[in-house]
Design a protein around this motif. Structure first.
Motif, PDB file in Angstrom:
ATOM      1  N   ASN A   2      46.012  56.853  70.796  1.00 13.43           N
ATOM      2  CA  ASN A   2      44.980  57.983  70.994  1.00 13.43           C
ATOM      3  C   ASN A   2      45.858  59.290  71.221  1.00 13.43           C
ATOM      4  OD1 ASN A   2      42.753  56.377  70.923  1.00 13.43           O
ATOM      5  ND2 ASN A   2      43.925  55.350  72.798  1.00 13.43           N
ATOM      6  N   TYR A  25      41.584  64.933  66.657  1.00 12.12           N
ATOM      7  CA  TYR A  25      42.039  63.993  67.301  1.00 12.12           C
ATOM      8  C   TYR A  25      42.445  62.610  66.289  1.00 12.12           C
ATOM      9  CZ  TYR A  25      37.449  61.971  66.216  1.00 12.12           C
ATOM     10  OH  TYR A  25      36.136  61.215  65.525  1.00 12.12           O
ATOM     11  N   ALA A  27      42.207  58.514  67.067  1.00 14.42           N
ATOM     12  CA  ALA A  27      41.819  57.495  68.162  1.00 14.42           C
ATOM     13  C   ALA A  27      41.452  56.171  67.544  1.00 14.42           C
ATOM     14  CB  ALA A  27      40.536  57.935  69.131  1.00 14.42           C
ATOM     15  N   PRO A  31      35.823  57.475  70.329  1.00 10.86           N
ATOM     16  CA  PRO A  31      35.983  57.730  71.590  1.00 10.86           C
ATOM     17  C   PRO A  31      34.840  58.848  71.885  1.00 10.86           C
ATOM     18  CG  PRO A  31      37.096  59.072  69.668  1.00 10.86           C
ATOM     19  CD  PRO A  31      36.396  57.822  69.040  1.00 10.86           C
ATOM     20  N   SER A  94      38.652  57.486  75.579  1.00 14.50           N
ATOM     21  CA  SER A  94      39.015  56.072  74.434  1.00 14.50           C
ATOM     22  C   SER A  94      38.688  54.898  75.478  1.00 14.50           C
ATOM     23  CB  SER A  94      40.352  56.052  73.967  1.00 14.50           C
ATOM     24  OG  SER A  94      40.464  54.598  73.508  1.00 14.50           O
ATOM     25  N   TYR A 101      42.653  61.466  77.134  1.00 13.39           N
ATOM     26  CA  TYR A 101      43.958  62.038  76.604  1.00 13.39           C
ATOM     27  C   TYR A 101      43.635  63.672  76.401  1.00 13.39           C
ATOM     28  CZ  TYR A 101      45.013  57.029  75.724  1.00 13.39           C
ATOM     29  OH  TYR A 101      45.366  55.975  75.858  1.00 13.39           O
TER      30      TYR A 101
END
Lengths: 112, 116
Positions: A2, A25, A27, A31, A94, A101
């Motif tokens: 992530n 992002y 992941a 998320p 996540s 994050y």
């Protein structure tokens, strides 16, 4: 894994200009996505969030749409004000990692 | 106060010294987090406390780092034998904890640590 990548700053805009701060992002799973803002001398605070694909988060004139197909959550505002000068952080939560994050932050300065 | 508070706001120390950073979460918040923000980096998760459960220490970078939370409220992050790479802003956040870790977090203003 992530991770969050956001555009590097600093960004300087004139008052009433259009703002976009890019965020993408990586992941596993699905998320939730967030934008946090840190005004000078203050702690980070939640600006907006979206918990599933195609959701749009909005607050204080800012908007961001959760785009699963492009793995993006870009922050936009149609007309910025001097009071919007701050550092903006994109973040994801996540379920698989069970933690937040954060991106590196983008500094925005709006000049009159 | 109404928000998360941290002290000191700034700390300058010499390499090899121990430092303690304090966090006072929002009253009633059961979850507490510590993060580190190094220059040019995103927030790095360090440790998470939830109620009386054992803390999640998976983010602590080395055994020089430790944290405790007394009485489910105030937390102290201790860094022993500080190194120059420990220089960063240390952020504390708290949340209600009712929905687990995805609850909205409320951040303190941070402690800027400089190790000479």
């Amino acid at each position: 894994g992530n991770s969050v990548t956001q555009m590097e700053g600093p960004v300087t805009l004139s008052e009433e200009a259009f703002l976009t701060i890019n965020c993408t992002y990586t992941a596993t799973g699905y998320p939730s996505l967030f934008w946090y803002v840190q005004y000078p001398g203050e702690g980070l605070q939640l600006l907006l969030k979206a918990t599933k694909a195609d959701d749009k988060g909005s607050n204080k004139g800012f908007e961001a749409t959760y785009r699963k197909e492009t793995t993006s959550f870009h922050l936009e505002k149609g007309s910025v004000q001097v009071s919007d000068s701050a550092v903006y952080f994109c973040a994801l939560w996540s379920r698989t990692g069970n933690q937040f994050y954060f991106g590196t932050g983008t500094s925005l300065t709006v000049i009159p | 106060g109404a928000g998360v508070s941290q002290s000191p706001s700034n700390k300058v120390t010499e390499k090899g010294k121990d430092v303690e950073l304090r966090c006072d979460p929002i009253s009633g918040h059961t979850a507490l987090y510590w993060y580190r923000q190094s220059l040019g980096q995103g927030l790095e998760f360090l440790i998470y406390f939830q109620g009386n459960s054992a803390p999640d220490k998976s983010g602590l970078p080395s055994d020089r780092f430790s944290a405790e939370r007394t009485g489910g409220s105030v937390s102290t992050l201790t860094i022993q034998r500080t190194q120059q790479e420990d220089s960063a802003v240390y952020l504390c956040a708290s949340s209600l904890g009712a929905s687990g870790r995805q609850d909205t977090q409320y951040f303190g203003p941070g402690t800027r640590l400089t190790v000479l």
